[in-house]
Design a protein around this motif. Structure first.
Motif, mmCIF file in Angstrom:
data_model
loop_
_atom_site.group_PDB
_atom_site.id
_atom_site.type_symbol
_atom_site.label_atom_id
_atom_site.label_comp_id
_atom_site.label_asym_id
_atom_site.label_seq_id
_atom_site.Cartn_x
_atom_site.Cartn_y
_atom_site.Cartn_z
ATOM 1 N N ARG A 32 0.833 -1.213 0.000
ATOM 2 C CA ARG A 32 0.000 0.000 0.000
ATOM 3 C C ARG A 32 0.864 1.257 0.000
ATOM 4 O O ARG A 32 0.499 2.272 -0.579
ATOM 5 N N PHE A 33 1.997 1.190 0.704
ATOM 6 C CA PHE A 33 2.955 2.280 0.650
ATOM 7 C C PHE A 33 4.251 1.705 0.096
ATOM 8 O O PHE A 33 4.962 0.976 0.777
ATOM 9 N N GLY A 34 4.515 2.000 -1.185
ATOM 10 C CA GLY A 34 5.641 1.379 -1.855
ATOM 11 C C GLY A 34 6.771 2.335 -2.171
ATOM 12 O O GLY A 34 6.790 3.494 -1.728
ATOM 13 N N ALA A 35 7.692 1.843 -2.982
ATOM 14 C CA ALA A 35 8.866 2.635 -3.345
ATOM 15 C C ALA A 35 8.481 3.880 -4.134
ATOM 16 O O ALA A 35 9.097 4.942 -3.985
ATOM 17 N N ARG A 36 7.431 3.767 -4.972
ATOM 18 C CA ARG A 36 7.030 4.927 -5.756
ATOM 19 C C ARG A 36 6.512 6.046 -4.874
ATOM 20 O O ARG A 36 6.707 7.232 -5.176
ATOM 21 N N HIS A 37 5.863 5.693 -3.774
ATOM 22 C CA HIS A 37 5.362 6.719 -2.862
ATOM 23 C C HIS A 37 6.514 7.439 -2.162
ATOM 24 O O HIS A 37 6.455 8.647 -1.937
ATOM 25 N N THR A 38 7.570 6.692 -1.831
ATOM 26 C CA THR A 38 8.748 7.315 -1.229
ATOM 27 C C THR A 38 9.368 8.327 -2.185
ATOM 28 O O THR A 38 9.725 9.448 -1.782
ATOM 29 N N LEU A 159 9.015 11.416 -12.408
ATOM 30 C CA LEU A 159 7.588 11.098 -12.438
ATOM 31 C C LEU A 159 7.245 10.237 -13.652
ATOM 32 O O LEU A 159 6.426 9.319 -13.564
ATOM 33 N N SER A 160 7.860 10.523 -14.788
ATOM 34 C CA SER A 160 7.550 9.767 -16.012
ATOM 35 C C SER A 160 7.986 8.314 -15.907
ATOM 36 O O SER A 160 7.474 7.454 -16.617
ATOM 37 N N LYS A 161 8.938 8.021 -15.015
ATOM 38 C CA LYS A 161 9.435 6.657 -14.866
ATOM 39 C C LYS A 161 8.868 5.935 -13.651
ATOM 40 O O LYS A 161 8.933 4.704 -13.566
ATOM 41 N N TRP A 162 8.305 6.671 -12.710
ATOM 42 C CA TRP A 162 7.871 6.058 -11.453
ATOM 43 C C TRP A 162 6.361 6.019 -11.243
ATOM 44 O O TRP A 162 5.867 5.199 -10.473
ATOM 45 N N GLU A 235 6.225 -7.126 -7.439
ATOM 46 C CA GLU A 235 4.851 -6.771 -7.785
ATOM 47 C C GLU A 235 4.737 -5.293 -8.153
ATOM 48 O O GLU A 235 4.121 -4.936 -9.163
ATOM 49 N N GLU A 236 5.347 -4.437 -7.331
ATOM 50 C CA GLU A 236 5.253 -3.001 -7.609
ATOM 51 C C GLU A 236 6.022 -2.650 -8.874
ATOM 52 O O GLU A 236 5.564 -1.841 -9.693
#
Length: 486
Positions: A32-38, A159-162, A235-236
């Motif tokens: 639910r809180f993943g690497a992209r959120h960081t 942002l374009s990659k994550w 998964e993410e």
């Protein structure tokens, strides 16, 4: 039989094989809180600190040139304060396009670390350089602007990659909402520090120190791409790469289609909207403290608090517009292009009407001018989910470069806007002269909004060098073979 791999819908998906693409996108998004959120939070903090450093001089310069500062704190008699305020953008426009190319070819991580370090160092140097005169402060601001000139192109690249397509609007809005949030923090905190016994120099020391703290955090947690991240779950990673249709490709090897970019009317639509936004936004950001001081008669502490209120509204409303925009896009109510045009129109026409109203209300009662200023700045937040993220829609592969082009051009207007006030308002106590400033900004907002309505788009452009991911490509080819045999 040719594939239609270059033709895209408003949602950035292939027209042919659309259902196949949808099936290939993983449904497991990871934690639910993943690497992209960081990564997004780090970018939000980057923009927040950048704006706090960028705008604290708008309040700080009132204290630096006041005769009523705390004992022992130096003050100066400068008559070129608008030139000082605009000097930030002299350096800011220089690296924009190059920053996008550097981020694309080498990754943005070390660029951001170096740029924030430079910006923070020259924040800390401002009190010393001020003792050398107004030109000393201008030198610091030019170097601060140069450092921050790398921030937006690099942020767009990340942002374009994550960020997955279905989360693009709200995550992009969250990142760029760091701008008003930094302003909300910076204005009252700077005013409080300037009015305290430690005086205005401490404001520049503190914000510069916070910038260095971000550098340490980003050096530990920041990452250029999902492939570079050491602890992201499979998964993410699959979810992000699947929704963005990412191939295992070295983006530095994709040539930049300069001619096609500059021949693209959707790109020009973003550029024109960006220019209009910057004129109005930076006119208000740099001049609201002065307007409240000279026309509405608020003292420094009240000035700092009230100057922050419009940007608090901007920050809060940005999440409202971002959530609604993503909701309508994901539900299929509107296309990406329509969503971008609607939100950009709200974000430019709304402030224009408020500024026109501001020119007609009486300044005897400060309530009406303050309400209109809050409306003018607050509604402007809709642009964060409009043209501001539109670069990624048009070209994920070259989003950083596109941002560099439009942001570099737009910030020429950020230089001109404060300087224009110097000539339009020779008497800062004359409310009629301030009306001209507001009417001019309103007219620019309207013209640029109309241009974007006509030429804006949410479609992925053919010149983005788009290639479908291999499973989709193979499925499409198999399907075509069966059709031919039949």
């Amino acid at each position: 039989m040719e594939t239609k791999s270059e033709n895209c819908t408003d949602n950035g998906k292939l027209e042919k094989g659309k259902d196949l693409e949808m099936e290939e996108v993983p449904t497991n998004t990871g934690p639910r809180f993943g690497a992209r959120h960081t990564q997004v939070i780090l970018l939000f903090l980057l923009v927040t600190i950048a704006y706090a450093i960028r705008v604290n001089l708008s309040v700080g310069i009132v204290a630096m040139t006041s005769d009523h500062g705390p004992p022992g704190i130096p003050t100066y008699d400068w008559d070129d304060t608008n030139v000082i305020l605009s000097s930030f953008f002299w350096g800011y426009v220089i690296p924009q396009i190059g920053a996008g190319q550097l981020a694309k070819n080498f990754g943005p991580r070390y660029i951001l670390i170096s740029a924030m370090s430079l910006c923070s160092m020259f924040s800390i140097l401002i009190p010393f350089m001020a003792s050398l005169g107004s030109y000393g402060v201008m030198i610091c601001r030019v170097f601060q602007g140069f450092g921050q000139g790398f921030f937006y192109p690099c942020a767009h690249n990340i942002l374009s990659k994550w960020v997955p397509l279905g989360e693009r609007t709200r995550m992009g809005t969250f990142v760029y909402a760091g701008g008003p949030f930094g302003t909300v923090i910076s204005n009252p905190v700077t005013a409080w520090i300037c009015d305290s016994v430690i005086g205005w120099p401490a404001a520049f020391y503190i914000f510069g120190g916070v910038g260095f703290l971000w550098v340490i955090c980003y050096a530990i947690l920041g990452s250029n791409t999902v492939e570079d991240h050491k602890s992201i779950t499979d998964e993410e990673k699959n979810y992000i790469k699947g929704t963005l249709k990412q191939n295992e490709v070295d983006h530095s090897e994709i040539p930049t289609p300069w001619k096609d970019m500059f021949m693209s009317m959707p790109m020009w639509a973003i550029l024109i909207a960006h220019c209009g936004q910057n004129w109005g936004f930076w006119t208000l950001l740099t001049q609201i403290p002065k307007y409240m001081d000279k026309i509405l008669g608020f003292n420094l502490n009240a000035n700092g608090l009230l100057s922050a209120v419009p940007y608090l509204a901007l920050w809060i409303l940005s999440f409202v517009f971002g959530a609604l925009s993503d909701l309508f896009i994901n539900k299929g109510v509107v296309s990406v292009g329509t969503a971008r045009k609607v939100t950009t129109s709200i974000g430019l026409f709304g402030p224009a009407l408020a500024l026109l109203g501001l020119g007609f209300v009486s300044t005897e009662d400060p309530l009406a001018p303050i309400v209109l200023l809050v409306v003018a700045v607050g509604i402007n937040s809709a642009t964060y989910c409009g043209y501001q993220v539109n670069h990624i829609d048009l070209s994920p592969n070259h989003a950083g470069t596109l941002m560099g082009i439009t942001n570099g051009a737009a910030n020429i207007f950020s230089i001109i806007a404060p300087l224009s006030v110097q000539f339009i308002v020779p008497n800062e106590y004359d409310a009629d002269q301030w009306k001209v400033v507001f009417f001019l900004s309103a007219g620019i907002y309207i013209i640029c909004a109309i241009f974007y309505l006509i030429f804006g788009s949410g479609e992925r452009q053919k010149w983005d060098d788009f290639q479908p991911i291999e499973p989709v490509k193979e499925a499409m080819e198999d399907k075509e073979e069966k059709v031919e045999k039949f």
